[in-house]
Design a protein around this motif. Structure first.
Motif, PDB file in Angstrom:
ATOM      1  N   ILE A 197       0.837  -1.204   0.000  1.00 42.82           N
ATOM      2  CA  ILE A 197       0.000   0.000   0.000  1.00 42.82           C
ATOM      3  C   ILE A 197       0.870   1.251   0.000  1.00 42.82           C
ATOM      4  O   ILE A 197       0.662   2.172  -0.792  1.00 42.82           O
ATOM      5  N   THR A 201       1.660   4.166  -3.523  1.00 46.53           N
ATOM      6  CA  THR A 201       0.815   5.349  -3.355  1.00 46.53           C
ATOM      7  C   THR A 201       1.603   6.595  -2.963  1.00 46.53           C
ATOM      8  O   THR A 201       2.625   6.518  -2.275  1.00 46.53           O
ATOM      9  N   ASP A 205      -3.300   9.159   2.248  1.00 49.51           N
ATOM     10  CA  ASP A 205      -4.725   8.915   2.402  1.00 49.51           C
ATOM     11  C   ASP A 205      -5.093   8.950   3.882  1.00 49.51           C
ATOM     12  O   ASP A 205      -4.343   8.425   4.716  1.00 49.51           O
ATOM     13  N   TYR A 208      -5.458   5.098   4.925  1.00 50.55           N
ATOM     14  CA  TYR A 208      -4.420   4.112   4.629  1.00 50.55           C
ATOM     15  C   TYR A 208      -2.996   4.671   4.661  1.00 50.55           C
ATOM     16  O   TYR A 208      -2.035   3.907   4.566  1.00 50.55           O
ATOM     17  N   GLY A 210       0.154   5.688   3.263  1.00 50.45           N
ATOM     18  CA  GLY A 210       0.875   5.641   1.990  1.00 50.45           C
ATOM     19  C   GLY A 210       2.062   6.564   2.002  1.00 50.45           C
ATOM     20  O   GLY A 210       2.511   7.046   3.049  1.00 50.45           O
ATOM     21  N   LEU A 248      -4.248  -0.214  -6.756  1.00 48.39           N
ATOM     22  CA  LEU A 248      -3.217   0.743  -6.377  1.00 48.39           C
ATOM     23  C   LEU A 248      -2.066   0.731  -7.371  1.00 48.39           C
ATOM     24  O   LEU A 248      -1.430   1.759  -7.627  1.00 48.39           O
ATOM     25  N   SER A 273      -7.214   2.814  -8.432  1.00 49.68           N
ATOM     26  CA  SER A 273      -7.804   3.338  -7.189  1.00 49.68           C
ATOM     27  C   SER A 273      -7.750   4.868  -7.173  1.00 49.68           C
ATOM     28  O   SER A 273      -7.102   5.489  -6.319  1.00 49.68           O
ATOM     29  N   TRP A 275      -9.827   6.804  -6.184  1.00 53.81           N
ATOM     30  CA  TRP A 275     -10.461   7.343  -4.978  1.00 53.81           C
ATOM     31  C   TRP A 275      -9.414   7.763  -3.938  1.00 53.81           C
ATOM     32  O   TRP A 275      -9.741   8.443  -2.965  1.00 53.81           O
ATOM     33  N   TRP A 276      -8.169   7.364  -4.134  1.00 57.45           N
ATOM     34  CA  TRP A 276      -7.112   7.563  -3.138  1.00 57.45           C
ATOM     35  C   TRP A 276      -7.060   9.025  -2.674  1.00 57.45           C
ATOM     36  O   TRP A 276      -7.116   9.945  -3.467  1.00 57.45           O
ATOM     37  N   ASN A 277      -6.945   9.197  -1.376  1.00 55.07           N
ATOM     38  CA  ASN A 277      -6.816  10.515  -0.754  1.00 55.07           C
ATOM     39  C   ASN A 277      -7.937  11.454  -1.209  1.00 55.07           C
ATOM     40  O   ASN A 277      -7.693  12.585  -1.645  1.00 55.07           O
TER      41      ASN A 277
END
Length: 359
Positions: A197, A201, A205, A208, A210, A248, A273, A275-277
């Motif tokens: 992860i 990235t 986030d 998560y 990253g 990711l 992904s 949608w990240w952050n």
């Protein structure tokens, strides 16, 4: 002596075919078998070939020419009289000279594993899973485009895949090459680590975290690619180098290619992904760079809305739909390897169509 040299040069020019369309077949065929040519025009036909001429010297090059007046040529070489090359036909525009590197054996590539590749950028180790295309061991004159992919454990073997389902990259490429719709390529599968992860990235986030993408990016560009280029017969230039991943790994591929348009000319984000952050990636798309991007998402819980936003944001920055940005909506597609395996032929054939690589 001067006049003799001029006369000899004039004789050579007189003997050279005027306005010739030429194929140069690079293959170490024995003198007994030789290379023949089948074509849609001229003395060579599709059902019976005509012998090509072996060039003098050690390079195993066989040459055949057609008069320009015949127009564009479609052809295939044969080993001896009957063994036709694997893959599609080769197309020669009138007046051109085309170098080709055929193979005649079984259309099956091979996956090898390079263990414990150290990353000084991330202070860890991982394996590389290298797919070498069908002709790699047969035609030593040939060099290949390279596709770098993340989550290497999931690409070739169900036994190592995270959920027991592989992408089947090797089987898909074997099929696409054999049917003549895709060029041969080397695929470098880069294994993930427990830090997946973070490595895939940017920071950060809310849920998560990253933030190790810069170091992972440097690992690929400074360690993995130089190793691959010095170890295997690659075409190392940007026009023949691509990067692709899913989830990711999809956003990692997009961001790495945006940062390095001098290294990668093609990037694939499969079920990325975005949608990240809180969706900052579609909101902060950089200015257009000369890279072709493939984006897709399935219609069943696969982030289609976020991927559509990314597509729209890139179009607004100057990418051209169908030209350097290909978007695919996978009806019924989910966020898993089975869905990715079912549609990975789309980026593969868009990035590496048959006959596109030159060396």
């Amino acid at each position: 002596m001067k006049y003799i040299a001029i006369a000899a040069a004039a004789l050579l020019l007189a003997q050279a075919p005027a306005g010739a369309t030429t194929v140069r077949v690079h293959y170490a065929a024995s003198g007994k078998d030789g290379i023949q040519v089948r074509a849609d025009k001229g003395a060579a036909g599709w059902s019976q070939g005509v012998p090509a001429t072996r060039d003098p010297g050690p390079l195993n090059v066989w040459t055949f020419t057609w008069p320009d007046a015949l127009g564009d040529i479609q052809m295939k070489p044969t080993l001896g009289a009957d063994k036709v090359s694997i893959g599609g036909v080769y197309k020669l525009p009138a007046g051109s000279t085309l170098d080709i590197y055929p193979f005649f054996g079984p259309p099956f590539g091979k996956v090898t594993i390079v263990k414990d590749v150290a990353s000084p950028q991330l202070n860890n180790k991982r394996a590389l899973r290298i797919y070498l295309p069908p002709s790699y061991g047969e035609n030593a004159a040939k060099r290949y485009p390279v596709l770098y992919m993340h989550d290497g454990q999931n690409l070739f073997d169900a036994k190592t895949a995270s959920f027991g389902v592989e992408w089947g990259i090797d089987e898909t490429i074997n099929r696409l090459v054999a049917t003549g719709v895709m060029d041969e390529v080397i695929v470098v599968g880069i294994d993930n680590t427990p830090e997946r992860i973070a490595e895939y990235t940017p920071c950060c986030d809310p849920k998560y975290g990253g933030g190790k993408l810069n170091a992972y990016d440097a690992f690929i560009v400074e360690t993995v690619k130089p190793y691959v280029d010095r170890t295997y017969r690659t075409l190392p230039g940007k026009d023949t180098t691509a990067i692709m991943g899913s989830s990711l790994g999809g956003i990692a591929s997009v961001l790495i290619a945006q940062r390095h348009p001098d290294i990668f000319s093609k990037a694939g984000g499969v079920s990325s992904s975005f949608w990240w952050n809180n969706g900052t990636l579609p909101a902060k798309v950089p200015d257009r760079v000369p890279v072709k991007f493939y984006l897709d998402a399935g219609t069943r819980d696969d982030g289609l809305d976020d991927t559509t936003k990314m597509r729209d944001a890139m179009l607004a920055k100057g990418w051209r739909d169908g030209d350097d940005l290909l978007f695919y909506k996978a009806e019924g597609g989910r966020h898993n390897e089975a869905s990715w395996a079912a549609r990975v032929d789309k980026p593969l054939t868009w990035f590496f169509p048959w006959g596109s690589a030159r060396q």
